[in-house]
Design a protein around this motif. Structure first.
Motif, PDB file in Angstrom:
ATOM      1  N   ASP A   1       1.061  -1.478   0.170  1.00 31.88           N
ATOM      2  CA  ASP A   1      -0.038   0.266   0.468  1.00 31.88           C
ATOM      3  C   ASP A   1       0.890   1.442  -0.339  1.00 31.88           C
ATOM      4  O   ASP A   1       1.842   1.275   0.719  1.00 31.88           O
ATOM      5  N   PRO A   2       0.762   2.275  -0.067  1.00 31.20           N
ATOM      6  CA  PRO A   2       1.389   3.795  -0.696  1.00 31.20           C
ATOM      7  C   PRO A   2       1.433   4.715   0.597  1.00 31.20           C
ATOM      8  O   PRO A   2       2.785   4.744   0.736  1.00 31.20           O
ATOM      9  N   TRP A   3       0.505   3.928   1.740  1.00 27.06           N
ATOM     10  CA  TRP A   3       0.817   4.803   2.840  1.00 27.06           C
ATOM     11  C   TRP A   3       1.741   3.510   3.830  1.00 27.06           C
ATOM     12  O   TRP A   3       2.675   5.046   4.339  1.00 27.06           O
ATOM     13  N   SER A   4       2.223   2.812   3.509  1.00 28.75           N
ATOM     14  CA  SER A   4       3.292   1.840   4.129  1.00 28.75           C
ATOM     15  C   SER A   4       4.353   2.105   2.864  1.00 28.75           C
ATOM     16  O   SER A   4       6.323   1.442   3.814  1.00 28.75           O
ATOM     17  N   HIS A   5       4.566   2.287   2.049  1.00 29.12           N
ATOM     18  CA  HIS A   5       5.213   2.279   0.966  1.00 29.12           C
ATOM     19  C   HIS A   5       5.912   3.451  -0.055  1.00 29.12           C
ATOM     20  O   HIS A   5       6.973   3.229  -0.873  1.00 29.12           O
ATOM     21  N   GLU A   6       4.990   4.012  -0.268  1.00 30.51           N
ATOM     22  CA  GLU A   6       5.737   5.240  -1.031  1.00 30.51           C
ATOM     23  C   GLU A   6       5.734   6.384  -0.194  1.00 30.51           C
ATOM     24  O   GLU A   6       5.290   7.340   0.870  1.00 30.51           O
ATOM     25  N   PRO A   7       6.648   7.561  -0.890  1.00 27.16           N
ATOM     26  CA  PRO A   7       6.714   8.962  -0.176  1.00 27.16           C
ATOM     27  C   PRO A   7       5.794   9.918  -0.489  1.00 27.16           C
ATOM     28  O   PRO A   7       5.329   9.555  -0.920  1.00 27.16           O
ATOM     29  N   VAL A   8       5.965  11.288   0.808  1.00 25.26           N
ATOM     30  CA  VAL A   8       4.298  12.055   0.594  1.00 25.26           C
ATOM     31  C   VAL A   8       5.271  13.065  -1.380  1.00 25.26           C
ATOM     32  O   VAL A   8       4.738  13.202  -1.524  1.00 25.26           O
ATOM     33  N   GLY A   9       6.897  13.218  -1.057  1.00 20.34           N
ATOM     34  CA  GLY A   9       7.219  14.386  -2.318  1.00 20.34           C
ATOM     35  C   GLY A   9       7.309  15.529  -1.833  1.00 20.34           C
ATOM     36  O   GLY A   9       6.515  15.604  -1.020  1.00 20.34           O
ATOM     37  N   ALA A  10       8.363  15.643  -2.222  1.00 21.88           N
ATOM     38  CA  ALA A  10       8.929  17.122  -2.311  1.00 21.88           C
ATOM     39  C   ALA A  10       8.561  18.123  -2.356  1.00 21.88           C
ATOM     40  O   ALA A  10       7.584  19.176  -1.368  1.00 21.88           O
ATOM     41  N   ALA A  11       7.418  18.076  -3.153  1.00 21.98           N
ATOM     42  CA  ALA A  11       6.327  19.410  -3.968  1.00 21.98           C
ATOM     43  C   ALA A  11       5.090  19.093  -2.466  1.00 21.98           C
ATOM     44  O   ALA A  11       5.077  20.552  -2.362  1.00 21.98           O
ATOM     45  N   ARG A  12       4.836  17.941  -2.155  1.00 18.89           N
ATOM     46  CA  ARG A  12       4.031  18.317  -1.215  1.00 18.89           C
ATOM     47  C   ARG A  12       4.473  18.984   0.248  1.00 18.89           C
ATOM     48  O   ARG A  12       3.657  19.151   0.676  1.00 18.89           O
ATOM     49  N   TRP A  13       4.992  18.373   0.874  1.00 18.91           N
ATOM     50  CA  TRP A  13       6.324  18.764   1.769  1.00 18.91           C
ATOM     51  C   TRP A  13       5.686  20.366   1.778  1.00 18.91           C
ATOM     52  O   TRP A  13       5.753  21.408   2.313  1.00 18.91           O
ATOM     53  N   ASP A  14       6.739  20.517   0.332  1.00 21.91           N
ATOM     54  CA  ASP A  14       6.768  22.279   0.106  1.00 21.91           C
ATOM     55  C   ASP A  14       5.360  23.325   0.729  1.00 21.91           C
ATOM     56  O   ASP A  14       5.603  24.148   0.647  1.00 21.91           O
ATOM     57  N   ASP A  15       4.796  22.460  -0.454  1.00 23.75           N
ATOM     58  CA  ASP A  15       3.124  22.686  -0.098  1.00 23.75           C
ATOM     59  C   ASP A  15       2.483  23.197   0.966  1.00 23.75           C
ATOM     60  O   ASP A  15       1.481  23.537   2.024  1.00 23.75           O
TER      61      ASP A  15
END
Length: 323
Positions: free
Chosen positions: A138-152
């Motif tokens: 599942d994405p919740w346990s295995h995929e990043p949030v991502g730099a763009a989302r953190w910046d937002d």
């Protein structure tokens, strides 16, 4: 038996064949991010009745329920799942309410400083079940949030005057760097996927109990073990080492050997941080107030999972010649 008073305890007892009602709590006795729990006492025993905040369905929880039942049958310390008279996990009580029922267990408060050897033994017992994965990771346990989302999020929180906006801004580069460690799982099998201190709890007799199996699903046991090492090892190498040694001795199949094994930890704490931040901006049933969201996200800022902390834990648990 829910916040709106729409669930009838007698109906719950009838639906799940629990005997005659003796008493029921007048409000929720526990509340999490996915739902709230009420206590019901009947002639057949004491029961935890869980009401979910979001939509649930029988097909959607069938696999996780079966995994919990397999764990209980194998001796993993966990409440027993009670099915309805018809054999379903969910019971419809009233016009719209879907509830599930477990045997009642008295539990202590969350404690990340539980005996690490006992934690390792319980996690090994879960991983020894060897239940095949029923789908992808599942994405919740295995995929990043991502730099763009953190910046937002940093920008939105600062503009809204969030009291933790500065904390997230300072941690942003660390979170992005950690996401560079994320890798695909090597081995997928059914895991609990939510083994935080909120769900692996002490009991009054000195034992442990694992609750909230709803998030169970495909994951790599080594990645789940690494998350547990952080949660219950904290930054103490001796605790981390004791936990992993106990896990190995109990026949646990996972091993923490490299940075990528912290994938589940990094992904989950990243998504928790992002979700709690969004909840502060837009309160909802999961986080009804900004104070709730702030308390949730503060857990990450209080003891951040930095690269230095995780590297220290990794050095503590990697057996010689296996790094």
């Amino acid at each position: 038996m829910c916040s709106s008073g729409c669930v009838d305890s007698a109906e719950v007892a009838r639906c799940f064949d629990l005997g005659r009602v003796r008493s029921s709590s007048t409000g929720p006795v526990a509340r999490g991010k996915q739902g709230e729990v009420w206590r019901l006492d009947t002639t057949e025993g004491a029961w935890a009745v869980k009401v979910a905040f979001g939509a649930v369905s029988e097909p959607g929880i069938a696999a996780s329920a079966a995994f919990q039942e397999a764990a209980h049958a194998a001796g993993v310390p966990t409440p027993e799942l009670r099915r309805t008279r018809e054999g379903a996990v969910l019971g419809r009580v009233g016009a719209t309410e879907l509830v599930r029922v477990h045997s009642w267990v008295d539990l202590g408060p969350p404690d990340p400083l539980l005996d690490p050897a006992a934690v390792g033994e319980v996690v090994a017992a879960i991983h020894r079940l060897d239940v095949p994965a029923d789908g992808p990771a599942d994405p919740w346990s295995h995929e990043p949030v991502g730099a763009a989302r953190w910046d937002d999020l940093v920008e939105e929180l600062a503009a809204a005057g969030a009291p933790f906006a500065g904390d997230l801004a300072r941690l942003r580069d660390e979170l992005v760097a950690l996401e560079g460690w994320i890798e695909a799982p090597e081995v997928l099998r059914t895991c609990h996927r939510d083994l935080w201190a909120d769900n692996l709890l002490p009991t009054p007799d000195g034992g442990l109990c694992v609750i909230d199996w709803e998030e169970s699903g495909p994951a790599d046991p080594s990645m789940e073990l690494a998350a547990v090492v952080f949660e219950f090892g904290r930054s103490d190498p001796a605790r981390a080492r004791a936990l992993v040694e106990s896990y190995r001795a109990a026949g646990g199949p996972g091993a923490v050997r490299r940075r990528g094994h912290f994938t589940m930890l990094i992904a989950q704490l990243g998504h928790i941080t992002a979700t709690a931040s969004s909840d502060w901006l837009r309160p909802n049933p999961r986080s009804p107030s900004r104070q709730d969201a702030h308390a949730w996200v503060a857990e990450v800022f209080d003891e951040p999972h930095t690269r230095a902390v995780l590297d220290g834990l990794l050095r503590a648990v990697v057996a010689p010649g296996t790094g």
